[in-house]
Design a protein around this motif. Structure first.
Motif, PDB file in Angstrom:
ATOM      1  N   THR A 114       0.833  -1.208   0.000  1.00  0.00           N
ATOM      2  CA  THR A 114       0.000   0.000   0.000  1.00  0.00           C
ATOM      3  C   THR A 114       0.865   1.254   0.000  1.00  0.00           C
ATOM      4  O   THR A 114       0.597   2.222  -0.723  1.00  0.00           O
ATOM      5  CB  THR A 114      -0.938   0.010   1.215  1.00  0.00           C
ATOM      6  OG1 THR A 114      -1.802  -1.134   1.150  1.00  0.00           O
ATOM      7  CG2 THR A 114      -1.788   1.277   1.232  1.00  0.00           C
ATOM      8  N   GLU A 115       1.932   1.251   0.841  1.00  0.00           N
ATOM      9  CA  GLU A 115       2.833   2.405   0.884  1.00  0.00           C
ATOM     10  C   GLU A 115       3.576   2.579  -0.437  1.00  0.00           C
ATOM     11  O   GLU A 115       3.818   3.702  -0.889  1.00  0.00           O
ATOM     12  CB  GLU A 115       3.830   2.237   2.036  1.00  0.00           C
ATOM     13  CG  GLU A 115       3.212   2.361   3.412  1.00  0.00           C
ATOM     14  CD  GLU A 115       2.640   3.758   3.653  1.00  0.00           C
ATOM     15  OE1 GLU A 115       3.237   4.740   3.171  1.00  0.00           O
ATOM     16  OE2 GLU A 115       1.594   3.859   4.305  1.00  0.00           O
ATOM     17  N   GLY A 165       2.315   1.761  -3.306  1.00  0.00           N
ATOM     18  CA  GLY A 165       1.296   2.329  -4.192  1.00  0.00           C
ATOM     19  C   GLY A 165       1.153   3.827  -4.029  1.00  0.00           C
ATOM     20  O   GLY A 165       0.899   4.550  -4.999  1.00  0.00           O
ATOM     21  N   ASN A 166       1.334   4.322  -2.805  1.00  0.00           N
ATOM     22  CA  ASN A 166       1.211   5.765  -2.573  1.00  0.00           C
ATOM     23  C   ASN A 166       2.271   6.561  -3.331  1.00  0.00           C
ATOM     24  O   ASN A 166       2.061   7.736  -3.646  1.00  0.00           O
ATOM     25  CB  ASN A 166       1.309   6.065  -1.071  1.00  0.00           C
ATOM     26  CG  ASN A 166       0.095   5.569  -0.302  1.00  0.00           C
ATOM     27  OD1 ASN A 166      -0.994   5.412  -0.876  1.00  0.00           O
ATOM     28  ND2 ASN A 166       0.258   5.312   0.986  1.00  0.00           N
ATOM     29  N   LYS A 207       0.825   7.679  -6.733  1.00  0.00           N
ATOM     30  CA  LYS A 207      -0.435   8.430  -6.807  1.00  0.00           C
ATOM     31  C   LYS A 207      -0.281   9.743  -7.564  1.00  0.00           C
ATOM     32  O   LYS A 207      -1.177  10.168  -8.289  1.00  0.00           O
ATOM     33  CB  LYS A 207      -0.972   8.690  -5.401  1.00  0.00           C
ATOM     34  CG  LYS A 207      -1.681   7.486  -4.801  1.00  0.00           C
ATOM     35  CD  LYS A 207      -2.406   7.844  -3.517  1.00  0.00           C
ATOM     36  CE  LYS A 207      -3.207   6.647  -3.000  1.00  0.00           C
ATOM     37  NZ  LYS A 207      -3.933   6.964  -1.751  1.00  0.00           N
ATOM     38  N   GLY A 259      -3.775   4.287  -8.744  1.00  0.00           N
ATOM     39  CA  GLY A 259      -4.975   4.115  -7.935  1.00  0.00           C
ATOM     40  C   GLY A 259      -4.656   3.652  -6.529  1.00  0.00           C
ATOM     41  O   GLY A 259      -3.509   3.682  -6.076  1.00  0.00           O
ATOM     42  N   LYS A 260      -5.691   3.205  -5.814  1.00  0.00           N
ATOM     43  CA  LYS A 260      -5.538   2.817  -4.410  1.00  0.00           C
ATOM     44  C   LYS A 260      -5.158   1.354  -4.228  1.00  0.00           C
ATOM     45  O   LYS A 260      -4.562   0.981  -3.219  1.00  0.00           O
ATOM     46  CB  LYS A 260      -6.844   3.089  -3.661  1.00  0.00           C
ATOM     47  CG  LYS A 260      -7.232   4.560  -3.592  1.00  0.00           C
ATOM     48  CD  LYS A 260      -8.535   4.725  -2.817  1.00  0.00           C
ATOM     49  CE  LYS A 260      -8.941   6.192  -2.732  1.00  0.00           C
ATOM     50  NZ  LYS A 260     -10.217   6.364  -1.995  1.00  0.00           N
ATOM     51  N   SER A 261      -5.511   0.498  -5.177  1.00  0.00           N
ATOM     52  CA  SER A 261      -5.337  -0.946  -4.988  1.00  0.00           C
ATOM     53  C   SER A 261      -3.892  -1.379  -5.222  1.00  0.00           C
ATOM     54  O   SER A 261      -3.171  -0.786  -6.025  1.00  0.00           O
ATOM     55  CB  SER A 261      -6.259  -1.715  -5.929  1.00  0.00           C
ATOM     56  OG  SER A 261      -7.613  -1.375  -5.697  1.00  0.00           O
ATOM     57  N   SER A 262      -3.482  -2.448  -4.508  1.00  0.00           N
ATOM     58  CA  SER A 262      -2.145  -3.013  -4.690  1.00  0.00           C
ATOM     59  C   SER A 262      -2.191  -4.497  -4.346  1.00  0.00           C
ATOM     60  O   SER A 262      -3.130  -4.980  -3.711  1.00  0.00           O
ATOM     61  CB  SER A 262      -1.117  -2.283  -3.818  1.00  0.00           C
ATOM     62  OG  SER A 262      -1.437  -2.444  -2.446  1.00  0.00           O
ATOM     63  N   VAL A 315       0.753  -2.358  -8.486  1.00  0.00           N
ATOM     64  CA  VAL A 315       0.007  -1.175  -8.066  1.00  0.00           C
ATOM     65  C   VAL A 315      -0.950  -0.773  -9.185  1.00  0.00           C
ATOM     66  O   VAL A 315      -0.593  -0.824 -10.369  1.00  0.00           O
ATOM     67  CB  VAL A 315       0.971  -0.007  -7.753  1.00  0.00           C
ATOM     68  CG1 VAL A 315       0.200   1.249  -7.415  1.00  0.00           C
ATOM     69  CG2 VAL A 315       1.899  -0.397  -6.607  1.00  0.00           C
ATOM     70  N   GLU A 316      -2.147  -0.412  -8.809  1.00  0.00           N
ATOM     71  CA  GLU A 316      -3.158   0.025  -9.779  1.00  0.00           C
ATOM     72  C   GLU A 316      -2.660   1.273 -10.511  1.00  0.00           C
ATOM     73  O   GLU A 316      -2.390   2.304  -9.896  1.00  0.00           O
ATOM     74  CB  GLU A 316      -4.456   0.330  -9.036  1.00  0.00           C
ATOM     75  CG  GLU A 316      -5.636   0.642  -9.950  1.00  0.00           C
ATOM     76  CD  GLU A 316      -6.902   0.920  -9.145  1.00  0.00           C
ATOM     77  OE1 GLU A 316      -7.963   1.080  -9.761  1.00  0.00           O
ATOM     78  OE2 GLU A 316      -6.818   0.980  -7.904  1.00  0.00           O
ATOM     79  N   ARG A 373      -7.200  -0.201 -15.833  1.00  0.00           N
ATOM     80  CA  ARG A 373      -6.012   0.262 -15.107  1.00  0.00           C
ATOM     81  C   ARG A 373      -4.956  -0.836 -15.177  1.00  0.00           C
ATOM     82  O   ARG A 373      -5.090  -1.874 -14.537  1.00  0.00           O
ATOM     83  CB  ARG A 373      -6.362   0.581 -13.648  1.00  0.00           C
ATOM     84  CG  ARG A 373      -7.158   1.866 -13.465  1.00  0.00           C
ATOM     85  CD  ARG A 373      -7.383   2.143 -11.985  1.00  0.00           C
ATOM     86  NE  ARG A 373      -8.087   3.393 -11.748  1.00  0.00           N
ATOM     87  CZ  ARG A 373      -7.489   4.569 -11.551  1.00  0.00           C
ATOM     88  NH1 ARG A 373      -6.169   4.640 -11.612  1.00  0.00           N
ATOM     89  NH2 ARG A 373      -8.193   5.661 -11.311  1.00  0.00           N
TER      90      ARG A 373
END
Length: 406
Positions: free
Chosen positions: A171-172, A174-175, A178, A183-186, A205-206, A226
């Protein structure tokens, strides 16, 4: 065969392997196959049955949910066969054999099967091992590329296997994407490499919204999707070497490693970049590919340059490409360049060689043509040597060493 079709691929699969794969596949309940059919016509029977199922998608009697379910199962059928096709090569088969070397049942099952059948059996019966090998080879193919870097950190660290902590790490990561539309999904996958004891993390990562044109049920359609952005880390606990494939430049590599320390190994790490070894391709400019050391011990008979790329000194925005015939006795790219390029000063002092395609001819057997293989090298230190078979990789490095390129 470079162009893949499911029907052609199945023609090379024997009846026992084809039956094992088909009966374990998600599509199997939808296929009514008579396994007593003559073995030589079985692949055609399976292909015809799958084609008939695809034709049934146009039936008006199907509910939308059933049609979608059939489409999904058919997609997995063709995609799995394509994956097996891509893994039906010497390098992949070696990876698969090493991975199951301590699995007696698998080792016995692979005996007397060709490369296609080994890949298909592994996908059906050892799908996790197959996926791990896929991910590792995908990483290897991208090493020395523009997104790859190599660092040294503390050895002996123990990466976590806790899924919650791994997901927090992805998740980090993925950030970081951004700001470029991610996107938000990973998603994260972990591979333990039994061959060298390394641990690989593959993070998806999306990505940004992308317009995609495709065919569905023989109709041309446009859709938005995506595409996953891929990031990967390979850590070698015995040496402390860590390799990263990250998009976005040096800062993103450093950020991903910092997150790796925080979430995966639970301590601060101090990475030191290991610079690529540059290739001295200018050693090849005189056109005399004579070795500085004996390469006949490796079975090498002759080396030619199939292609060469030059950059005039002081003009890095200009590139000159020279291509030669693949025939063994024809002039190679260097000789053509020496005869063709006009310059104000001596050729060797006016141009830097920045890229080359090398053909290595091995000693000919008693009967038949000389076997050969080729690879690309660039002055920046990148090469395609890792895409060669395990047998040819050391030979390629020995050739470059003998030519004083490394």
């Amino acid at each position: 065969m470079k162009i893949f079709t499911s029907r052609h691929f199945l023609l090379h699969i024997s009846m026992p392997t084809l039956r094992e794969f088909t009966q374990t596949h998600v599509l199997s309940p939808r296929l009514a196959i008579d396994w007593t059919t003559l073995p030589e016509s079985l692949s055609e029977t399976v292909s015809d049955t799958v084609d008939a199922l695809e034709a049934s998608l146009s039936s008006a009697d199907l509910s939308p949910s059933e049609r979608e379910a059939r489409e999904q199962d058919l997609f997995h059928w063709h995609d799995d066969l394509r994956r097996a096709h891509l893994m039906s090569n010497g390098l992949a088969i070696t990876e698969l054999r090493v991975a199951v070397s301590k699995d007696g049942d698998a080792t016995a099952a692979l005996e007397n099967r060709d490369d296609r059948e080994i890949a298909l059996w592994m996908l059906a019966m050892r799908d996790k091992v197959f996926r791990d090998a896929e991910l590792h080879l995908a990483f290897q193919a991208r090493t020395n590329g523009k997104y790859w870097k190599k660092f040294c950190i503390q050895p002996g660290l123990s990466p976590t296997r806790d899924q919650t902590e791994l997901e927090a790490f992805s998740t980090e990561v993925g950030n970081l994407y951004k700001k470029s539309g991610g996107g938000k999904s990973s998603h994260v996958e972990v591979i333990d490499r039994c061959a060298d004891g390394s641990i690989q993390l593959a993070i998806y990562v999306e990505g940004p919204i992308t317009a995609l044109a495709h065919f569905s049920q023989k109709a041309f359609k446009r859709m938005t999707t995506r595409v996953a952005l891929e990031t990967a880390i390979v850590y070698h606990p015995s040496t402390g070497v860590v390799e990263t494939i990250v998009k976005g430049g040096a800062k993103n590599h450093e950020a991903v490693l910092a997150l790796f320390g925080t979430h995966v190994v639970k301590q601060a790490i101090t990475p030191t970049e290991i610079k690529k070894q540059r290739f001295n391709l200018n050693a090849l400019r005189d056109g005399m590919l004579e070795p500085f050391e004996d390469w006949s011990v490796h079975g090498v008979e002759k080396v030619r340059l199939r292609r060469a790329q030059f950059t005039p000194m002081g003009q890095t925005t200009i590139g000159l490409h020279v291509e030669a015939s693949p025939e063994k006795e024809d002039d190679d790219a260097i000789k053509i360049a020496l005869n063709s390029l006009k310059c104000d000063r001596a050729f060797t002092s006016s141009f830097n060689m920045t890229g080359a395609s090398v053909i290595v001819y091995m000693a000919a057997p008693a009967e038949g043509k000389s076997p050969h293989f080729s690879f690309n090298v660039y002055s920046s230190g990148s090469s395609t040597i890792k895409n060669l078979s395990e047998k040819n990789q050391p030979i390629a490095n020995a050739v470059l060493s003998a030519l004083d390129v490394i």
